[in-house]
Design an enzyme around this catalytic site. Structure first.
Site, PDB file in Angstrom:
ATOM      1  CG  ASP A 133       4.058  -6.541   7.339  1.00 25.59           C
ATOM      2  OD1 ASP A 133       3.538  -5.634   6.659  1.00 25.59           O
ATOM      3  OD2 ASP A 133       3.396  -7.446   7.861  1.00 25.59           O
TER       4      ASP A 133
ATOM      5  NE  ARG B 153      -2.396  -4.089  -0.407  1.00 21.35           N
ATOM      6  CZ  ARG B 153      -1.801  -3.533   0.645  1.00 21.35           C
ATOM      7  NH1 ARG B 153      -0.722  -4.079   1.151  1.00 21.35           N
ATOM      8  NH2 ARG B 153      -2.294  -2.435   1.188  1.00 21.35           N
TER       9      ARG B 153
ATOM     10  CB  THR C  77       3.284   0.714   6.685  1.00 21.22           C
ATOM     11  OG1 THR C  77       1.900   0.603   7.048  1.00 21.22           O
ATOM     12  CG2 THR C  77       4.110   0.415   7.912  1.00 21.22           C
TER      13      THR C  77
ATOM     14  CG  ASP D   6       2.150  -2.677  10.866  1.00 15.37           C
ATOM     15  OD1 ASP D   6       2.973  -2.274  10.026  1.00 15.37           O
ATOM     16  OD2 ASP D   6       1.129  -3.323  10.563  1.00 15.37           O
TER      17      ASP D   6
ATOM     18  N   GLY E 174      -5.355   0.642  10.101  1.00 18.19           N
ATOM     19  CA  GLY E 174      -4.610  -0.014  11.178  1.00 18.19           C
ATOM     20  C   GLY E 174      -5.130  -1.430  11.269  1.00 18.19           C
ATOM     21  NE  ARG E 175      -4.227  -5.518   6.378  1.00 13.46           N
ATOM     22  CZ  ARG E 175      -5.238  -6.029   5.678  1.00 13.46           C
ATOM     23  NH1 ARG E 175      -5.845  -7.110   6.085  1.00 13.46           N
ATOM     24  NH2 ARG E 175      -5.614  -5.468   4.560  1.00 13.46           N
TER      25      ARG E 175
ATOM     26  NE  ARG F 266      -2.479   3.123   1.009  1.00 16.62           N
ATOM     27  CZ  ARG F 266      -3.018   1.957   0.617  1.00 16.62           C
ATOM     28  NH1 ARG F 266      -3.431   1.091   1.522  1.00 16.62           N
ATOM     29  NH2 ARG F 266      -3.097   1.643  -0.641  1.00 16.62           N
TER      30      ARG F 266
ATOM     31  N   GLY G 281       0.845  -1.198   0.000  1.00 24.13           N
ATOM     32  CA  GLY G 281       0.000   0.000   0.000  1.00 24.13           C
ATOM     33  C   GLY G 281       0.875   1.241   0.000  1.00 24.13           C
TER      34      GLY G 281
ATOM     35  CG  ASP H 135      -1.409  -0.056   8.822  1.00 22.00           C
ATOM     36  OD1 ASP H 135      -2.077   0.966   8.578  1.00 22.00           O
ATOM     37  OD2 ASP H 135      -1.742  -1.195   8.445  1.00 22.00           O
TER      38      ASP H 135
HETATM   39  O1  F6P Z   1      -0.821  -0.466   3.913  1.00 21.49           O
HETATM   40  C1  F6P Z   1      -1.551  -0.835   5.033  1.00 21.49           C
HETATM   41  C2  F6P Z   1      -2.978  -0.470   4.842  1.00 21.49           C
HETATM   42  O2  F6P Z   1      -3.057   0.908   4.781  1.00 21.49           O
HETATM   43  C3  F6P Z   1      -3.896  -1.069   5.910  1.00 21.49           C
HETATM   44  O3  F6P Z   1      -4.089  -0.273   7.012  1.00 21.49           O
HETATM   45  C4  F6P Z   1      -5.167  -1.325   5.146  1.00 21.49           C
HETATM   46  O4  F6P Z   1      -5.891  -2.366   5.722  1.00 21.49           O
HETATM   47  C5  F6P Z   1      -4.666  -1.668   3.806  1.00 21.49           C
HETATM   48  O5  F6P Z   1      -3.476  -0.967   3.624  1.00 21.49           O
HETATM   49  C6  F6P Z   1      -5.619  -1.371   2.664  1.00 21.49           C
HETATM   50  O6  F6P Z   1      -4.985  -1.687   1.485  1.00 21.49           O
HETATM   51  P1  F6P Z   1      -5.579  -1.665   0.023  1.00 21.49           P
HETATM   52  O7  F6P Z   1      -4.767  -0.641  -0.698  1.00 21.49           O
HETATM   53  O8  F6P Z   1      -5.310  -3.019  -0.518  1.00 21.49           O
HETATM   54  O9  F6P Z   1      -7.015  -1.310   0.082  1.00 21.49           O
END
Ligand code: F6P
Length: 345
Positions: free
Chosen positions: A105, A74, A127, A131, A172-173, A278, A12, A129
């Site tokens: 990660d 991803r 990130t 984390d 914040g997963r 983001r 992400g 997050d």
């Molecule tokens: O990169 C981490 C994150 O921002 C998480 O907090 C969230 O669950 C996820 O990405 C969402 O990603 P996507 O871009 O696949 O919707």
């Protein structure tokens, strides 16, 4: 012959990616005489050889831009032996002497595996997050906190005017860093994080306590990965898994708002901040942190310090083993969460 360094941004996106790329390339060209190849769209670009040259002009004027000029994905080459072999082969075909992997990660986990296979890899922790283990802070996090805090400030006035409960769902997963920081900064009346499963009765009793002292509005800050006690699964927007095995989260805010309204009788709404956290320009602090990370990462390449990640420890940037940094998730410091709790209710 000049050494050739690859740069890849995976997972992400977040604010500050371009600031890292700019710092790596600028110092790499000016001080070390390196050449750079940008890998397009994360590991996908290394699997199918999609690249772009990165010279000084390519990285001029990008410091303040959100997203990544390289694109991201991803895609997970480590899900098959064939994928990993292709990445190693293409690294050689491109004539790379080293690779700077900028990611969370998942991306750094792949980087650690590539290092084990003999590739000269250096990591940078990205990130929103926050984390990633081994570092006190990832870049992108502070910008996300600024965005969430501004949202909470704005939601306060509308919640108060309408005597409503507003649940603000932030990203914040597995770790509630954004919720905790934005909760403290924005004065969240209840903050819910994945690390401490909640009891809906307790949440409603905090809201009712506020009502009893004449405050008929409440802001609940909920991390997307928070869940009630004794419940296994997080609330998901889709059960489909990405290549790293993650389901798409989202929906806990709406579920909470509905339940709170039913139990307290207060009109409730949910606001899901989602990818707004983001996107867009990095904060000044994130621009500085990203720049420091980028400079340190290219210095690591120069020193031949591979299999490591640039990390913030206190106020210094140091290097830590990628293997250490990717062995788990860095969850919220519960002493910090206790500070948020002082202001609950
Ligand atoms: O990169 C981490 C994150 O921002 C998480 O907090 C969230 O669950 C996820 O990405 C969402 O990603 P996507 O871009 O696949 O919707």
């Amino acid at each position: 012959m000049a050494k050739c360094i690859g740069i890849v941004t995976g997972g992400g996106d977040c604010s500050g990616l371009n600031a890292v790329i700019r710092a790596v390339v600028r110092k790499g060209i000016d001080r070390y005489g390196y050449e750079f190849i940008g890998i397009k769209d994360g590991w996908a670009g290394l699997l199918d050889m999609r690249t772009t040259p990165l010279d000084k002009n390519a990285i001029t004027g990008i410091l303040h831009l959100g997203g990544t000029i390289l694109g991201s994905s991803r895609t997970n080459p480590a899900k098959s032996e064939e994928g990993m072999k292709d990445v190693v082969m293409n690294y050689e075909r491109l004539g790379l002497d080293a690779l700077v992997a900028i990611g969370g990660d998942d991306t750094l986990g792949v980087a650690a595996k590539l290092y084990e296979r003999g590739l000269n890899v250096v990591g940078v922790p990205k990130t929103i997050d926050n984390d990633i283990m081994g570092t006190d802070m990832t870049f992108g996090f502070i910008t996300a906190v600024e965005i969430a805090t501004e949202a909470i400030d704005r939601l306060h006035s509308t919640a108060e005017s309408h005597h409503r409960v507003i649940v603000v769902e932030v990203m914040g997963r597995y770790a509630g860093w954004i919720a905790t920081y934005a909760g403290i900064a924005g004065g969240g009346d209840v903050v819910l994080i994945p690390e401490e499963p909640f009891d809906i009765d307790e949440v409603c009793s905090l809201i009712n306590q506020r009502k009893e002292r004449g405050k008929c509005y409440t802001i609940v800050v909920a991390a997307e990965g928070c869940k009630p006690k004794n419940v296994e699964d997080m609330v998901t927007a889709s059960k489909e898994r990405d290549e790293f095995g993650h389901v798409r989260l989202g929906g806990i805010g709406n579920a909470l708002a509905k339940e709170i309204e039913k139990r307290t009788g207060l009109e409730s709404r949910a606001t899901i901040l989602g990818h707004i956290q983001r996107g867009g320009t990095p904060s000044a602090l994130d621009r500085v942190l990203s720049t420091r990370y980028g400079i340190y990462a290219i210095d690591m390449v120069h020193r031949g310090e591979f299999g490591k990640m640039a990390a913030l420890r206190g106020n210094r940037i140091v290097s830590v083993d990628l293997a250490e940094a990717t062995k788990g998730i860095r969850t919220v410091d519960l002493e910090l969460f206790d500070i948020a709790k002082v202001f609950f209710g």
